[in-house]
Scaffold this motif. Sequence first.
Motif, PDB file in Angstrom:
ATOM      1  N   ASP A  47      -5.329  -0.896  11.448  1.00  0.00           N
ATOM      2  CA  ASP A  47      -6.446  -0.986  10.735  1.00  0.00           C
ATOM      3  C   ASP A  47      -6.390  -1.810   9.399  1.00  0.00           C
ATOM      4  N   GLU A  48      -5.499  -1.206   8.666  1.00  0.00           N
ATOM      5  CA  GLU A  48      -5.549  -2.063   7.536  1.00  0.00           C
ATOM      6  C   GLU A  48      -4.955  -3.516   7.536  1.00  0.00           C
ATOM      7  N   TYR A  49      -3.982  -3.695   8.404  1.00  0.00           N
ATOM      8  CA  TYR A  49      -3.669  -5.118   8.537  1.00  0.00           C
ATOM      9  C   TYR A  49      -4.877  -6.047   9.138  1.00  0.00           C
ATOM     10  N   ARG A  50      -5.699  -5.582  10.054  1.00  0.00           N
ATOM     11  CA  ARG A  50      -6.772  -6.319  10.681  1.00  0.00           C
ATOM     12  C   ARG A  50      -7.827  -6.732   9.672  1.00  0.00           C
ATOM     13  N   SER A  51      -7.829  -5.647   8.621  1.00  0.00           N
ATOM     14  CA  SER A  51      -8.924  -5.885   7.608  1.00  0.00           C
ATOM     15  C   SER A  51      -8.482  -6.309   6.400  1.00  0.00           C
ATOM     16  N   ALA A  52      -7.425  -7.018   6.513  1.00  0.00           N
ATOM     17  CA  ALA A  52      -6.595  -7.231   5.000  1.00  0.00           C
ATOM     18  C   ALA A  52      -7.127  -8.795   4.955  1.00  0.00           C
ATOM     19  N   SER A  53      -7.182  -9.239   3.612  1.00  0.00           N
ATOM     20  CA  SER A  53      -7.403 -10.680   3.014  1.00  0.00           C
ATOM     21  C   SER A  53      -6.174 -11.408   3.190  1.00  0.00           C
ATOM     22  N   ALA A  54      -6.564 -12.725   2.914  1.00  0.00           N
ATOM     23  CA  ALA A  54      -5.436 -13.776   3.117  1.00  0.00           C
ATOM     24  C   ALA A  54      -4.241 -13.333   2.362  1.00  0.00           C
ATOM     25  N   ALA A  55      -4.467 -12.993   1.033  1.00  0.00           N
ATOM     26  CA  ALA A  55      -3.405 -12.771   0.069  1.00  0.00           C
ATOM     27  C   ALA A  55      -2.561 -11.482   0.512  1.00  0.00           C
ATOM     28  N   GLU A  56      -3.232 -10.566   0.902  1.00  0.00           N
ATOM     29  CA  GLU A  56      -2.677  -9.343   1.431  1.00  0.00           C
ATOM     30  C   GLU A  56      -1.657  -9.413   2.630  1.00  0.00           C
ATOM     31  N   LEU A  57      -2.189 -10.497   3.559  1.00  0.00           N
ATOM     32  CA  LEU A  57      -1.448 -10.696   4.624  1.00  0.00           C
ATOM     33  C   LEU A  57      -0.295 -11.705   4.273  1.00  0.00           C
ATOM     34  N   LEU A  58      -0.408 -12.422   3.303  1.00  0.00           N
ATOM     35  CA  LEU A  58       0.938 -13.127   2.908  1.00  0.00           C
ATOM     36  C   LEU A  58       1.844 -12.240   2.178  1.00  0.00           C
ATOM     37  N   ALA A  59       1.181 -10.960   1.535  1.00  0.00           N
ATOM     38  CA  ALA A  59       2.238  -9.999   0.919  1.00  0.00           C
ATOM     39  C   ALA A  59       2.672  -8.882   1.868  1.00  0.00           C
ATOM     40  N   TRP A  60       2.273  -8.971   3.423  1.00  0.00           N
ATOM     41  CA  TRP A  60       2.665  -7.875   4.352  1.00  0.00           C
ATOM     42  C   TRP A  60       4.159  -7.748   4.444  1.00  0.00           C
ATOM     43  N   ASP A  61       4.768  -6.608   4.275  1.00  0.00           N
ATOM     44  CA  ASP A  61       6.170  -6.244   4.308  1.00  0.00           C
ATOM     45  C   ASP A  61       6.475  -5.034   5.302  1.00  0.00           C
ATOM     46  N   PRO A  62       6.362  -5.329   6.369  1.00  0.00           N
ATOM     47  CA  PRO A  62       6.474  -4.176   7.220  1.00  0.00           C
ATOM     48  C   PRO A  62       7.816  -3.025   7.073  1.00  0.00           C
ATOM     49  N   THR A  63       8.840  -3.873   6.637  1.00  0.00           N
ATOM     50  CA  THR A  63      10.206  -3.025   6.072  1.00  0.00           C
ATOM     51  C   THR A  63       9.940  -2.243   5.001  1.00  0.00           C
ATOM     52  N   ALA A  64       9.113  -2.865   3.821  1.00  0.00           N
ATOM     53  CA  ALA A  64       8.922  -1.893   2.797  1.00  0.00           C
ATOM     54  C   ALA A  64       8.121  -0.780   3.045  1.00  0.00           C
ATOM     55  N   ARG A  65       7.297  -0.975   3.834  1.00  0.00           N
ATOM     56  CA  ARG A  65       6.110  -0.120   4.368  1.00  0.00           C
ATOM     57  C   ARG A  65       6.818   1.005   4.903  1.00  0.00           C
ATOM     58  N   SER A  66       7.764   0.733   5.842  1.00  0.00           N
ATOM     59  CA  SER A  66       8.519   1.857   6.544  1.00  0.00           C
ATOM     60  C   SER A  66       9.395   2.830   5.796  1.00  0.00           C
ATOM     61  N   LEU A  67       9.777   2.235   4.499  1.00  0.00           N
ATOM     62  CA  LEU A  67      10.641   2.672   3.525  1.00  0.00           C
ATOM     63  C   LEU A  67      10.218   3.194   2.371  1.00  0.00           C
ATOM     64  N   THR A  68       8.768   3.286   2.308  1.00  0.00           N
ATOM     65  CA  THR A  68       8.054   3.985   1.173  1.00  0.00           C
ATOM     66  C   THR A  68       8.389   5.570   1.223  1.00  0.00           C
ATOM     67  N   ALA A  69       9.133   5.924   2.229  1.00  0.00           N
ATOM     68  CA  ALA A  69       9.486   7.577   2.111  1.00  0.00           C
ATOM     69  C   ALA A  69      10.491   7.660   1.042  1.00  0.00           C
ATOM     70  N   TYR A  70      10.956   6.723   0.546  1.00  0.00           N
ATOM     71  CA  TYR A  70      11.920   6.850  -0.755  1.00  0.00           C
ATOM     72  C   TYR A  70      11.366   7.650  -1.853  1.00  0.00           C
ATOM     73  N   LEU A  71       9.848   7.273  -2.112  1.00  0.00           N
ATOM     74  CA  LEU A  71       9.305   7.714  -3.306  1.00  0.00           C
ATOM     75  C   LEU A  71       9.218   9.407  -3.079  1.00  0.00           C
ATOM     76  N   VAL A  72       9.400   9.894  -2.078  1.00  0.00           N
ATOM     77  CA  VAL A  72       9.525  11.370  -2.090  1.00  0.00           C
ATOM     78  C   VAL A  72      10.935  11.813  -1.782  1.00  0.00           C
ATOM     79  N   ALA A  73      11.499  11.155  -1.184  1.00  0.00           N
ATOM     80  CA  ALA A  73      12.920  11.331  -0.764  1.00  0.00           C
ATOM     81  C   ALA A  73      14.056  11.576  -1.955  1.00  0.00           C
ATOM     82  N   GLN A  74      13.599  10.714  -2.853  1.00  0.00           N
ATOM     83  CA  GLN A  74      14.317  10.439  -4.055  1.00  0.00           C
ATOM     84  C   GLN A  74      14.297  11.754  -4.968  1.00  0.00           C
TER      85      GLN A  74
END
Length: 260
Positions: A47-74
């Motif tokens: 849903d977020e991707y389909r409503s994203a702006s052009a700038a947000e689409l350029l910054a889309w990083d599926p790898t970083a998104r799935s690794l955000t678990a580090y924020l709590v895991a650390q």
Amino acid sequence: MSPARFGHALHAEWVKLRSLQSTWYTLACLFAVGLGVAAMATGRAGDEYRSASAAELLAWDPTARSLTAYLVAQLVIGVLGTLVVTSEYATGLVRTSLVVTPRRHRLLAAKVVVTTAVAVVAGQVLMFATFLLGQALLAAQDVPHAELGGPGVLSAVVGGGLYLAAIALFAIGLGTILRATAGAITTLVGVVFLVPALAGLFPAWFQGLLDFWPTQGAAAVFATVPNPAYPHPWLNLGGMCLGVAAVLGAAFVVFERRDV
């Protein structure tokens, strides 16, 4: 340092670590929380991707998104590193450990080596698991996702595991210096979250340190889309590791000089 005697110290520390129920509870929490955060970060990304702006689409990083678990895991792996030291102070077992291994640098070095091994394995397994889970959820929503063979992906995943291992070692240093679980964990939270949040209040000379700070410059290693503010993520991570080494060095000095 005698290899044979250091081997005995390593074996003793491994037995102590695996005998603690808190070790297994913490590792279970690490994976449960890590996978849960990865699922939340990617589960509704379509849903977020389909409503994203052009700038947000350029910054889309599926790898970083799935690794955000580090924020709590650390924080969870930091608890593990802290307990390796502070649990012995809480129970008084540290006195027995010093009788068995009177050379203090050998005892602490054994704790560092054993914890490093556990943290590296746990960190890498968690990062690969969160990446695979996150990409599967992204693919199911028919939005761009990443593969391990993609540009910079494997580097980000492996770098993430090393980042978590460095946090565990940092926690050992804090636990050794402070000798209290609550104090060490509070300090860890302050370093990884509070200092970056209040960075604007610090003098200009301090701003350069943020290039090597956890959750700031060092965390750039989790991304595959280049960040202009941190163009050399592995250099940033290396700087953080040097800082961790400095804290560990201080821990060795303190542990060697005080009574207990």
